[in-house]
Each structure stands twice: as structure tokens, then as C-alpha cells.
Design an enzyme around this catalytic site. Structure first.
Site, PDB file in Angstrom:
ATOM      1  N   ASN A  44       7.012   8.797   8.475  1.00 57.26           N
ATOM      2  CA  ASN A  44       5.775   9.554   8.388  1.00 57.26           C
ATOM      3  C   ASN A  44       5.715  10.676   9.402  1.00 57.26           C
ATOM      4  O   ASN A  44       5.236  11.760   9.113  1.00 57.26           O
ATOM      5  CB  ASN A  44       4.579   8.624   8.579  1.00 57.26           C
ATOM      6  CG  ASN A  44       4.256   7.867   7.310  1.00 57.26           C
ATOM      7  OD1 ASN A  44       4.704   8.257   6.241  1.00 57.26           O
ATOM      8  ND2 ASN A  44       3.507   6.794   7.421  1.00 57.26           N
ATOM      9  N   THR A  75       1.392   2.190  12.592  1.00 56.30           N
ATOM     10  CA  THR A  75       0.198   1.667  11.921  1.00 56.30           C
ATOM     11  C   THR A  75       0.019   0.191  12.225  1.00 56.30           C
ATOM     12  O   THR A  75      -0.983  -0.395  11.874  1.00 56.30           O
ATOM     13  CB  THR A  75       0.298   1.844  10.399  1.00 56.30           C
ATOM     14  OG1 THR A  75       1.515   1.238   9.974  1.00 56.30           O
ATOM     15  CG2 THR A  75       0.323   3.304  10.029  1.00 56.30           C
ATOM     16  N   GLN A 102       0.816  -1.219   0.000  1.00 61.65           N
ATOM     17  CA  GLN A 102       0.000   0.000   0.000  1.00 61.65           C
ATOM     18  C   GLN A 102       0.848   1.267   0.000  1.00 61.65           C
ATOM     19  O   GLN A 102       0.617   2.180  -0.793  1.00 61.65           O
ATOM     20  CB  GLN A 102      -0.938   0.012   1.210  1.00 61.65           C
ATOM     21  CG  GLN A 102      -1.762   1.289   1.259  1.00 61.65           C
ATOM     22  CD  GLN A 102      -2.951   1.204   2.194  1.00 61.65           C
ATOM     23  OE1 GLN A 102      -3.175   0.194   2.844  1.00 61.65           O
ATOM     24  NE2 GLN A 102      -3.725   2.255   2.257  1.00 61.65           N
ATOM     25  N   ASN A 156       2.417  12.056   0.783  1.00 60.34           N
ATOM     26  CA  ASN A 156       2.962  11.452  -0.427  1.00 60.34           C
ATOM     27  C   ASN A 156       3.368  12.490  -1.459  1.00 60.34           C
ATOM     28  O   ASN A 156       4.321  12.296  -2.201  1.00 60.34           O
ATOM     29  CB  ASN A 156       1.952  10.469  -1.028  1.00 60.34           C
ATOM     30  CG  ASN A 156       1.836   9.218  -0.176  1.00 60.34           C
ATOM     31  OD1 ASN A 156       2.758   8.867   0.546  1.00 60.34           O
ATOM     32  ND2 ASN A 156       0.701   8.553  -0.244  1.00 60.34           N
ATOM     33  N   SER A 163       7.195   0.151   2.263  1.00 54.33           N
ATOM     34  CA  SER A 163       7.326   0.521   3.669  1.00 54.33           C
ATOM     35  C   SER A 163       8.035  -0.612   4.391  1.00 54.33           C
ATOM     36  O   SER A 163       8.074  -1.738   3.918  1.00 54.33           O
ATOM     37  CB  SER A 163       5.948   0.737   4.287  1.00 54.33           C
ATOM     38  OG  SER A 163       5.256  -0.492   4.294  1.00 54.33           O
ATOM     39  N   GLU A 191      26.049   7.143  -9.884  1.00 51.00           N
ATOM     40  CA  GLU A 191      26.809   8.251  -9.326  1.00 51.00           C
ATOM     41  C   GLU A 191      26.384   8.548  -7.882  1.00 51.00           C
ATOM     42  O   GLU A 191      27.199   8.936  -7.057  1.00 51.00           O
ATOM     43  CB  GLU A 191      26.585   9.484 -10.205  1.00 51.00           C
ATOM     44  CG  GLU A 191      27.810  10.332 -10.382  1.00 51.00           C
ATOM     45  CD  GLU A 191      27.614  11.369 -11.472  1.00 51.00           C
ATOM     46  OE1 GLU A 191      27.753  12.551 -11.160  1.00 51.00           O
ATOM     47  OE2 GLU A 191      27.301  10.995 -12.618  1.00 51.00           O
ATOM     48  N   GLU A 220      -3.005  -7.550  -1.903  1.00 53.99           N
ATOM     49  CA  GLU A 220      -4.471  -7.481  -1.893  1.00 53.99           C
ATOM     50  C   GLU A 220      -4.892  -6.363  -2.842  1.00 53.99           C
ATOM     51  O   GLU A 220      -4.138  -5.430  -3.077  1.00 53.99           O
ATOM     52  CB  GLU A 220      -4.995  -7.274  -0.469  1.00 53.99           C
ATOM     53  CG  GLU A 220      -4.494  -6.047   0.241  1.00 53.99           C
ATOM     54  CD  GLU A 220      -5.493  -4.933   0.174  1.00 53.99           C
ATOM     55  OE1 GLU A 220      -6.682  -5.206   0.323  1.00 53.99           O
ATOM     56  OE2 GLU A 220      -5.088  -3.789  -0.045  1.00 53.99           O
ATOM     57  N   GLY A 252       3.244  -5.930   5.859  1.00 50.37           N
ATOM     58  CA  GLY A 252       3.634  -7.293   5.520  1.00 50.37           C
ATOM     59  C   GLY A 252       4.151  -7.409   4.092  1.00 50.37           C
ATOM     60  O   GLY A 252       5.181  -8.028   3.833  1.00 50.37           O
TER      61      GLY A 252
END
Length: 450
Positions: A206, A179, A11, A228, A140, A254, A71, A144
Site C-alpha cells: 500500500n 493496519t 476485505q 485499488n 492481503s 506462460e 464477516e 486474518g
């Protein structure tokens, strides 16, 4: 051509990908359906943006990217969103059941069902390239899929494309907000597994970005879109030299040459300036010296740690917009006179500069102001060890009680992998500590180390 393939995993990776490609399209004048009115060379011309986009005979520009999630919901938003025509349907790969915040599911059980499809699609993209430069992998550490599947993918990419560089953009677990409870497990397992496969990993956390949004942009409750888009600006700055022609261009290898002194010490900090809202920008003109100084403020960093406690090993300043080398040189000279900014004694010069004349683009209706010039600083500093120490401590608290471990073992992992990963992290912390110590008078013992 020096093409780059972007892989967006899980995600977080997919949502960062959405922000990045939205921005790339705006920067190059590519419409959401892939048409590019300004592009006169129909078919694969040798334009700089072709590093990131391939062209079809019909003049459609397709991102060299793959989106993977175990998912479907997040990628379904791409499939139905405004940019649905930009991507080839085969570039959007989804599984049926998610990794449930479990590294073992992403890496072993669920991940292995989808990895071959992903590598097959990657092969198709790679075959369209004349001189593939490497991969950018967005993910991230805490999820998972982001942790487990990415590490599986990195291992397999190393096998299939041995010498190609792999750069990561990774969302590191924030110190306070989380999270998922098992973030420390996933992060340490993925760091251990990908350490030898990744050439360079840019980390963002975050919480640091929340604070920047709150403080600099006056957004009271920043959403993931706000975060984002800010990350998108950073990624765009780092890749601008690959996509535009400039005075001092920097390519993927580089970065590594200049930022990574030892193979394991490849976690640069990213800092971006100016992050400023439209209301404020209207009233101030930011000089090269101003934005350069802002990069050395811990408040503008993308990971919570304090470089004033560490030492800089290398530093890369990527300017874009109305910037001339003379201004940059005087700004850097001023920085070097400051005592608060310390370099390790074995790296006296330490600054690499890139200048790109394309001014920064902003998303219409976004929070960032349109500015004449911006800079992204990538610095390899020993202070990032603080972030690892913090994570290791959280891991230790949970692992001492073996909390949640059964979920991982139940998916076919062995408990030994936890302790092995934790030992590797301890070694990484030690590596950072050693690099930061002054080298004079210790040469004799250090000899056999590297």
C-alpha cells in the site's frame, strides 16, 4: 476455452475485486446488470472475454469469480452496490464473525466452517468451464482472513485441482504504515503455508501505491479506492492477454515459465507506466521508450525495494495499446546498455514481451488519464528479498517476547508453527541470496542443491 476463476478473499481481496471487475466490465462493454450490447453470439460464444465471464442463455455475462469474507460488511456493499446484479448471489460468500486479524482464526477455527461451501461453489464454477486454466487469488498478507483463510483455500485447491496453476495478487504489509499490529505474524505464517501451493505471487504494498498516487497523480490523501483502481489497472494489464486477442499473447502458464526460475522464487515485482493524471497527459505524448524506461524507476514499483541493489532474473513486459514490436525492441536494446540494470549471469536474455492492441481503459471520473499505450512490467528480481528481510525483522522483534502469541495458541495453533514458518522464511531469504551470486566456479557445490 482457457477459463480463469478469480477468488477474492477478505476485505482487501474483495475491494481489489470490486476495482478489477468494474474495469473489466468497462473494457468489454458489459453493463452493471451483465448485459453486453456489443456481443452478437448469444450463449457461450468462443470470444476471448469468455475466459473471465460465463454467459447465460439470456445473454447475461457473469464473472467467473468468488468473493469470500468471514464477516459480512464488505461483501454486503457488493450485494447492495451498483454491480449487485452482475454476480450470482452464490458467488458472494460471507461468514458471521470475522477472523479478527488472527491467522489462526482464518485458517483453523472460523475458516474451516466456511471452506467446504467455498469449495463447493468453486466446483460449480469449474464445472461450467471447458478447459479451466487456473485460479487468480486476491488477498492481503496482514489480515486474518486474507492470510489464514487464503492459505487454507490454497491447500485445498491443490488437493482438488492438482495441476491447475494458482497465481496470487497479494497486498504485502507496507514498511511504515500498518493496519494491524500482528501483520508480521500473519504474513510469515501465510507465506510459509502457501509457498508450496502458489505458482506465482504478484505483490503490491500500500505504501508504494500511496506514494505513486501522491507523486504521479497529485492526490494528497489517497483513499483505498484510488489504490485499488491503480491495482486494477495492473491486474487488467496482466490478464488482458487472456481476455483480448493480440499480437503476442501470454497465458497463465506462460507467465510462470518465463518468470519463475525455481519453484520457491516466485514473487515478481509489478511496475506500471504511465501513471499520469489527466491534466498532465493532455500536454505530453509518451513514447514506448518513455514508458519502458519508467518501468525501471524504483519510484513506479508496487513494492518498496530497490532493484538497483539486486539482480534481475527474468522480466516480462506487457504492452497494450498503440505499440509495435520494432519500438519495443529498440526500447529494450536501450535498457540493456544501461549499467544500472543488472541481470544474473545465468540468464542472459531475460525479456519476455507481450503486446495487446486493446488500449488501456480508465474508469470515468477516476484519477488516471486515458492514454494511447501503457506497459506493465513483471520482473523477478533478487531485490524483493529486502521486503522479506524487513518483514522477518519485525516478526523477530515481536516473537522474541512472544507478544500476542497467546491469541494464536488459543485458537488451536501450536507455537512450533511460528518457528517453523520463520525458518522457512530464513531459507527463502537464503535462496534469493544464492540465486543472485554469480554461478561461475561454484558449479561443483551447487550440484546437489536443486
Amino acid at each position: 476455452m482457457r477459463e480463469v476463476i478469480s477468488m477474492h478473499v477478505g476485505q482487501a481481496g474483495v475491494q481489489m475485486g470490486n476495482a478489477c471487475w468494474e474495469l473489466y466490465c468497462l473494457e468489454h462493454g458489459i453493463q452493471p446488470d451483465g448485459q453486453m450490447p456489443s456481443d452478437k453470439t448469444c450463449g457461450g460464444g468462443d470470444d476471448s472475454f469468455n475466459t473471465f465471464f460465463s454467459e447465460t442463455g439470456a445473454g447475461k455475462h457473469v464473472p467467473r469469480a468468488i468473493f469470500v469474507d468471514l464477516e459480512p460488511t464488505v461483501i454486503d456493499e457488493v450485494r447492495t452496490g451498483i454491480y449487485r446484479q452482475l454476480f450470482h448471489p452464490e458467488q458472494l460468500i460471507t461468514g458471521k464473525e470475522d477472523a479478527a486479524n488472527n491467522y489462526a482464526r482464518g485458517h483453523y477455527t472460523i475458516g474451516k466452517e466456511i471452506i467446504d461451501i467455498v469449495l463447493d461453489r468453486t466446483r460449480k464454477l469449474a464445472d461450467q468451464c471447458t478447459g479451466l486454466q487456473g485460479f487468480l487469488i486476491f488477498h492481503s498478507f496482514g489480515g486474518g482472513t486474507g492470510s489464514g483463510f487464503t492459505s487454507l483455500l490454497m491447500e485445498r485447491l491443490s488437493v482438488d485441482y492438482g495441476k491447475k496453476s494458482k497465481l496470487e495478487f497479494a497486498v504485502y504489509p507496507a514498511p511504515q504504515v500498518s493496519t494491524a499490529v500482528v501483520e508480521p505474524y500473519n504474513s510469515i505464517l501465510t507465506t510459509h503455508t502457501t509457498l508450496e501451493h502458489s505458482d506465482c505471487a504478484f505483490m503490491v504494498d500500500n505504501e508504494a501505491i500511496y506514494d505513486i498516487c501522491r507523486r504521479n497523480l497529485d492526490i494528497e490523501r489517497p483513499s483505498y479506492t484510488n489504490l485499488n483502481r491503480l491495482i486494477g489497472q495492473i491486474v487488467s494489464s496482466i490478464t488482458a492477454s487472456l481476455r483480448f486477442d493480440g499480437a503476442l499473447n501470454v497465458d497463465l502458464t506462460e507467465f510462470q515459465t518465463n518468470l519463475v526460475p525455481y519453484p520457491r522464487i516466485h514473487f515478481p515485482l509489478a511496475t506500471y507506466a504511465p501513471v499520469i493524471s489527466a491534466e498532465k497527459a493532455y500536454h505530453e505524448q509518451l513514447s514506448v521508450a518513455d514508458i519502458t524506461n519508467a518501468c525501471f524507476e524504483p519510484a513506479n514499483q508496487m513494492v518498496k525495494c530497490d532493484p538497483r541493489h539486486g539482480k534481475y532474473m527474468a522480466c516480462c513486459l506487457l504492452y497494450r495499446g498503440d505499440v509495435v514490436p520494432k519500438d519495443v525492441n529498440s526500447a529494450i536494446a536501450a535498457i540493456k546498455t544501461k549499467r544500472s540494470i543488472q541481470f544474473v549471469d545465468w540468464c542472459p536474455t531475460g525479456f519476455k514481451v507481450g503486446i495487446n492492441y486493446q488500449p488501456p481503459t480508465v474508469v470515468p471520473g477516476g484519477d488516471l488519464a486515458k492514454v494511447q499505450r501503457a506497459v506493465c512490467m513483471l520482473s523477478n528480481t533478487t531485490a524483493i528479498a529486502e521486503a522479506w528481510a524487513r518483514l522477518d525483522h519485525k516478526f523477530d522483534l515481536m516473537y522474541a517476547k512472544r507478544a500476542f502469541v497467546h491469541w494464536y495458541v488459543g485458537e488451536g495453533m501450536e507455537e512450533g508453527e511460528f518457528s517453523e514458518a520463520r525458518e522457512d522464511m530464513a531459507a527463502l531469504e537464503k535462496d534469493y541470496e544464492e540465486v543472485g551470486t554469480d554461478s561461475v566456479g561454484e558449479e561443483d557445490e551447487e550440484g546437489e542443491e536443486y
